[in-house]
Design a protein around this motif. Structure first.
Motif, PDB file in Angstrom:
ATOM      1  N   GLU A  79      -0.748  -3.605  -6.523  1.00 25.09           N
ATOM      2  CA  GLU A  79      -1.815  -3.207  -5.604  1.00 25.09           C
ATOM      3  C   GLU A  79      -3.126  -2.878  -6.325  1.00 25.09           C
ATOM      4  O   GLU A  79      -4.189  -3.300  -5.870  1.00 25.09           O
ATOM      5  CB  GLU A  79      -1.366  -2.030  -4.742  1.00 25.09           C
ATOM      6  CG  GLU A  79      -2.320  -1.739  -3.624  1.00 25.09           C
ATOM      7  CD  GLU A  79      -1.761  -0.682  -2.678  1.00 25.09           C
ATOM      8  OE1 GLU A  79      -2.554  -0.180  -1.881  1.00 25.09           O
ATOM      9  OE2 GLU A  79      -0.571  -0.368  -2.751  1.00 25.09           O
ATOM     10  N   VAL A 116      13.597  -5.397   1.384  1.00 32.67           N
ATOM     11  CA  VAL A 116      12.314  -4.926   1.930  1.00 32.67           C
ATOM     12  C   VAL A 116      11.759  -3.835   1.015  1.00 32.67           C
ATOM     13  O   VAL A 116      10.592  -3.867   0.623  1.00 32.67           O
ATOM     14  CB  VAL A 116      12.456  -4.408   3.380  1.00 32.67           C
ATOM     15  CG1 VAL A 116      11.205  -3.671   3.821  1.00 32.67           C
ATOM     16  CG2 VAL A 116      12.754  -5.555   4.322  1.00 32.67           C
ATOM     17  N   GLN A 117      12.606  -2.867   0.671  1.00 30.25           N
ATOM     18  CA  GLN A 117      12.172  -1.767  -0.197  1.00 30.25           C
ATOM     19  C   GLN A 117      11.813  -2.275  -1.592  1.00 30.25           C
ATOM     20  O   GLN A 117      10.829  -1.833  -2.191  1.00 30.25           O
ATOM     21  CB  GLN A 117      13.259  -0.683  -0.289  1.00 30.25           C
ATOM     22  CG  GLN A 117      13.514   0.020   1.021  1.00 30.25           C
ATOM     23  CD  GLN A 117      12.271   0.723   1.547  1.00 30.25           C
ATOM     24  OE1 GLN A 117      11.526   1.342   0.803  1.00 30.25           O
ATOM     25  NE2 GLN A 117      12.040   0.606   2.844  1.00 30.25           N
ATOM     26  N   ARG A 128       8.405  -3.859  -1.380  1.00 33.89           N
ATOM     27  CA  ARG A 128       7.325  -2.863  -1.265  1.00 33.89           C
ATOM     28  C   ARG A 128       7.037  -2.215  -2.605  1.00 33.89           C
ATOM     29  O   ARG A 128       5.885  -1.982  -2.959  1.00 33.89           O
ATOM     30  CB  ARG A 128       7.696  -1.813  -0.226  1.00 33.89           C
ATOM     31  CG  ARG A 128       7.596  -2.338   1.181  1.00 33.89           C
ATOM     32  CD  ARG A 128       7.943  -1.283   2.204  1.00 33.89           C
ATOM     33  NE  ARG A 128       7.863  -1.865   3.533  1.00 33.89           N
ATOM     34  CZ  ARG A 128       8.540  -1.440   4.573  1.00 33.89           C
ATOM     35  NH1 ARG A 128       9.342  -0.400   4.464  1.00 33.89           N
ATOM     36  NH2 ARG A 128       8.409  -2.037   5.737  1.00 33.89           N
ATOM     37  N   ARG A 129       8.094  -1.909  -3.351  1.00 34.13           N
ATOM     38  CA  ARG A 129       7.885  -1.309  -4.684  1.00 34.13           C
ATOM     39  C   ARG A 129       7.184  -2.286  -5.617  1.00 34.13           C
ATOM     40  O   ARG A 129       6.306  -1.903  -6.376  1.00 34.13           O
ATOM     41  CB  ARG A 129       9.221  -0.874  -5.281  1.00 34.13           C
ATOM     42  CG  ARG A 129       9.752   0.371  -4.636  1.00 34.13           C
ATOM     43  CD  ARG A 129      11.003   0.866  -5.333  1.00 34.13           C
ATOM     44  NE  ARG A 129      11.851   1.460  -4.330  1.00 34.13           N
ATOM     45  CZ  ARG A 129      13.131   1.214  -4.157  1.00 34.13           C
ATOM     46  NH1 ARG A 129      13.755   0.384  -4.955  1.00 34.13           N
ATOM     47  NH2 ARG A 129      13.814   1.786  -3.204  1.00 34.13           N
ATOM     48  N   ALA A 183       5.192  -4.785  -4.710  1.00 39.22           N
ATOM     49  CA  ALA A 183       3.813  -4.954  -4.245  1.00 39.22           C
ATOM     50  C   ALA A 183       2.957  -3.769  -4.676  1.00 39.22           C
ATOM     51  O   ALA A 183       1.793  -3.946  -5.050  1.00 39.22           O
ATOM     52  CB  ALA A 183       3.776  -5.111  -2.732  1.00 39.22           C
ATOM     53  N   ALA A 184       3.518  -2.576  -4.634  1.00 43.05           N
ATOM     54  CA  ALA A 184       2.764  -1.382  -5.031  1.00 43.05           C
ATOM     55  C   ALA A 184       2.355  -1.464  -6.496  1.00 43.05           C
ATOM     56  O   ALA A 184       1.294  -0.978  -6.876  1.00 43.05           O
ATOM     57  CB  ALA A 184       3.587  -0.129  -4.774  1.00 43.05           C
TER      58      ALA A 184
END
Length: 154
Positions: free
Chosen positions: A127, A116-117, A120-121, A123-124
């Motif tokens: 972004e 999950v982490q 998220r990293r 995807a950032a």
């Protein structure tokens, strides 16, 4: 050589302190070299929500090993590489609570990572490009009917 131990647990109730199932994949250099799955008798009641979510019930785990009975079998796998889980905080806490509740000593420190982490990293990182794309879509010219034109995919 890289070795990852990917695992996932299911729980019988909202307390998340026992397992009702565990799945483990052993990955070496990007190849699955081992798989393990077992139902686990949590020795606790099942919540309706958890049974609906996982499909595992008290009847399903009847006759399955308890966590201490299973631990001798899975400990060598769990100790053989970097642990990986999706939402690892949840899975690691369930594992920790099972070990504590059954007074099983393992390692004082365990290396693990959370997908999950990692997601998220990742995807950032992308972004800013996604935001530019959305901004450009907002500035599409209007059609003669007064409606914003939809982009065409090619």
């Amino acid at each position: 050589m890289s070795r990852f131990i990917v695992f996932d647990v299911e729980t019988p109730n909202r307390y998340n302190n026992r397992m009702s199932a565990i799945g483990i994949d052993v990955i070496e250099d990007g190849v699955i070299v081992g798989e393990y799955y077992s139902l686990v008798n949590p020795e606790q009641p099942f919540d309706y929500f958890n049974t609906r979510l996982t499909g595992i019930s008290a009847e399903t785990v009847a006759g399955s090993p308890t966590f201490p009975e299973l631990w001798d079998e899975i400990e060598p796998l769990m100790s053989s590489g970097l642990l990986v889980a999706h939402n690892a905080i949840f899975d690691m806490n369930v594992l920790k609570k099972c070990l504590c509740d059954y007074q099983i000593n393992w390692k004082p420190y365990v290396r693990y990572t959370c997908t999950v982490q990692l997601g998220r990293r990742s995807a950032a990182r992308y972004e800013p490009q996604a935001q530019r794309c959305v901004r450009s879509l907002r500035h599409l010219p209007e059609s003669p009917s007064g409606k914003q034109r939809q982009p065409r995919l090619r």
